[in-house]
Design an enzyme around this catalytic site. Structure first.
Site, PDB file in Angstrom:
ATOM      1  N   SER A   1     -21.361  63.439 -31.213  1.00 45.96           N
ATOM      2  CA  SER A   1     -22.786  63.158 -31.309  1.00 45.96           C
ATOM      3  C   SER A   1     -22.995  61.813 -31.978  1.00 45.96           C
ATOM      4  O   SER A   1     -22.467  61.555 -33.067  1.00 45.96           O
ATOM      5  CB  SER A   1     -23.499  64.249 -32.121  1.00 45.96           C
ATOM      6  N   LYS A   2     -23.752  60.950 -31.316  1.00 40.11           N
ATOM      7  CA  LYS A   2     -24.097  59.657 -31.904  1.00 40.11           C
ATOM      8  C   LYS A   2     -24.862  59.855 -33.204  1.00 40.11           C
ATOM      9  O   LYS A   2     -24.697  59.088 -34.164  1.00 40.11           O
ATOM     10  CB  LYS A   2     -24.939  58.852 -30.902  1.00 40.11           C
ATOM     11  N   ARG A   3     -25.689  60.892 -33.254  1.00 39.84           N
ATOM     12  CA  ARG A   3     -26.484  61.155 -34.458  1.00 39.84           C
ATOM     13  C   ARG A   3     -25.616  61.437 -35.674  1.00 39.84           C
ATOM     14  O   ARG A   3     -26.019  61.194 -36.802  1.00 39.84           O
ATOM     15  CB  ARG A   3     -27.426  62.344 -34.231  1.00 39.84           C
TER      16      ARG A   3
ATOM     17  N   ASP B   1     -19.619  51.234 -29.133  1.00 40.20           N
ATOM     18  CA  ASP B   1     -19.129  51.251 -30.514  1.00 40.20           C
ATOM     19  C   ASP B   1     -17.629  50.986 -30.549  1.00 40.20           C
ATOM     20  O   ASP B   1     -17.133  50.225 -31.392  1.00 40.20           O
ATOM     21  CB  ASP B   1     -19.413  52.597 -31.184  1.00 40.20           C
TER      22      ASP B   1
END
Length: 504
Positions: A268-270, A278
């Site tokens: 998850s990027k969050r 990235d």
């Protein structure tokens, strides 16, 4: 079935040709799982001599992110997944952006409504969840819309629509029995029909939900093999019931297990997990990322872990896909990236490393090829390069204790003697090359009755101010040049003199 369904669009697609697609939503960056889906779809098509398509699924305009389509294009092209058909390359099944196909979905929904068996108009206006066509929440599924719209006669529903009452088009699910399908990874999958919600196919604004557009587009684009995540396993009967409603053949399904951060959490990027962009920013090579991603849920058999894209096309098999989730291991990716870096030719490594060398060293007189040669054996990611080279731009502040090295039997007084003796030798050196420097310093070690390391270590510390560097004393002096090297060696001698006086 009338001529509308057997359209010229369908006739334009060659029969018997394997066709796969990557159909992302432009909602942000490319995630590792999405890249893996694209890769597997590409490999399936190319291995069979087929075609790989890119389709942009942008019907959820609330989640649309400006610039996301460019990210998708750049990512696929950057890793070598060249699509044969897509928004920017065209093809016989275009357009390849769903919002540009809007009229198609309405026409196909009208075709189903005219037959009245598989869909119905819903006037309930139950809210955003139904408008998006989202999956049912946890808990028991309520079939029908809940407001009795599924019980309206065709005439009653048509009358309400003619009167201007807004509606969505829902798929009418069977109320009893079960629906089964075959998956290339999970085998025979059966879902009880009572678990299937009458989800929205066409929203009140005329745009389709994912469920409807996906089926229509896959059919019209001639998609033969569908690769997607296991979260769609339970929904697949809905799609197959739509295929059946139109009288269309089902594609081959390949559901792949998720990529996880650990045993219980998806990436998850969050939560700080990296996207493809990235990873590039962190100094990973596109080809290394692609090779690693291929192994997240697929086993090639044997010990090989480094694959070019051509090798993946040759080796990939559906039987190698796992039903178990794959764990994204950053350390393993870093190791693999290092292997890819060391497999590059000296010239290729220099080209990849150059922006990072320039980032750390602004001096025009630095031989970047010599720097790259020193870095090649000790670089795991390209982002490792600047911290290794900061001393070339300016000598960092360091403690005199850095000259202490038990293995080399170096101490501060001995190091001071070495630097004091090295200064006149190096000042008089006619040729300032790594070879000439090494000859001079090893000769000095012999004259002083010391091991080579007892001379080279203090000189290296003096010119770098660091406990470890890419390359030894002679290579660093050659890079820095005569004037800068002698200035730093003198500064090292002065530091040791002050330290010795301070303890005397």
């Amino acid at each position: 079935m009338d001529d509308f369904v057997f359209s010229a669009r369908e006739a334009a697609i060659p029969k018997g040709l394997v066709r796969t697609r990557f159909a992302p939503s432009p909602t942000g960056y490319m995630h590792v799982g999405g890249l893996r889906t694209a890769l597997y779809a590409y490999l399936i098509a190319k291995q069979a001599g087929g075609r790989f398509l890119l389709r942009i699924e942008d019907t959820d305009q609330e989640r649309y992110v400006e610039g996301a389509v460019k990210i998708i294009h750049d990512t696929l092209n950057g890793v070598g997944l060249r699509y044969d058909e897509g928004p920017d390359v065209g093809g016989p099944a275009g357009p390849y952006v769903q919002t540009e196909r809007r009229a198609l979905y309405g026409a196909y929904a009208d075709w189903l409504l005219a037959r009245g068996t598989h869909v119905y108009r819903c006037f309930c206006g139950k809210g955003a969840r139904d408008e998006r066509g989202a999956e049912a929440p946890d808990g028991p599924v309520t079939q029908g819309c809940g407001g009795g719209c599924d019980q309206l006669t065709a005439e009653e529903a048509a009358g309400l629509a003619a009167a201007g009452k807004p509606y969505v088009v829902r798929q009418r699910m069977p109320r009893e029995g079960s629906t089964a399908f075959d998956d290339a990874v999970f085998g025979r999958v059966t879902v009880e029909n009572k678990a299937l919600e009458d989800h929205v196919l066409l929203k009140s604004d005329g745009l389709p939900t994912y469920n409807f557009a996906n089926v229509v587009d896959d059919h019209l684009m001639g998609i033969t093999h569908v690769v997607r995540g296991t979260e769609y396993l339970s929904s697949t009967p809905k799609y197959n019931l739509l295929y059946d409603a139109f009288g269309w053949d089902h594609p081959v399904y390949i559901h792949v297990a998720p990529v996880m951060r650990d045993a219980t959490h998806k990436l998850s990027k969050r939560h700080g997990d990296p996207t493809y962009d990235d990873l590039l920013a962190q100094g990973y090579l596109p080809e290394a990322v692609l090779s690693y991603v291929a192994l997240l849920g697929w086993s090639p058999g044997g010990e090989q872990e480094m694959f070019t894209l051509d090798e993946l096309v040759e080796r990939f098999t559906l039987t190698g896909l796992s039903r178990s989730p794959a764990i994204f291991d950053k350390e393993k990716l870093t190791w693999l990236n290092g292997q890819f870096l060391r497999a590059l030719s000296p010239e290729a490594f220099h080209d990849r490393a150059l922006p990072y060398i320039r980032q750390a060293v602004q001096r025009a007189d630095i031989d970047t090829r010599a720097v790259a040669a020193l870095l090649a054996a000790r670089t795991e990611t390209l982002a490792d390069i600047p911290p290794q080279l900061d001393f070339l731009a300016a000598l960092p502040d360091y403690e005199a204790s850095l000259y202490e090295h038990k293995k080399s039997k170096c101490d501060q007084p001995g190091s001071l003697a070495v630097l004091t003796a090295a200064l006149p030798v190096l000042t008089a050196l006619p040729d300032w090359t790594a070879e000439a420097l090494r000859d001079a310093l090893t000769a000095l070690a012999a004259r002083l009755g010391l091991k080579n390391g007892q001379v080279l270590w203090p000189v290296r510390v003096a010119v770098s101010g660091k406990p470890s560097t890419p390359g030894g004393a002679t290579e660093l002096c050659a890079l820095l040049g005569r004037g800068e090297s002698l200035k730093r060696i003198q500064a090292g001698a002065d530091k040791l003199t002050a330290a010795t006086c301070g303890t005397g």
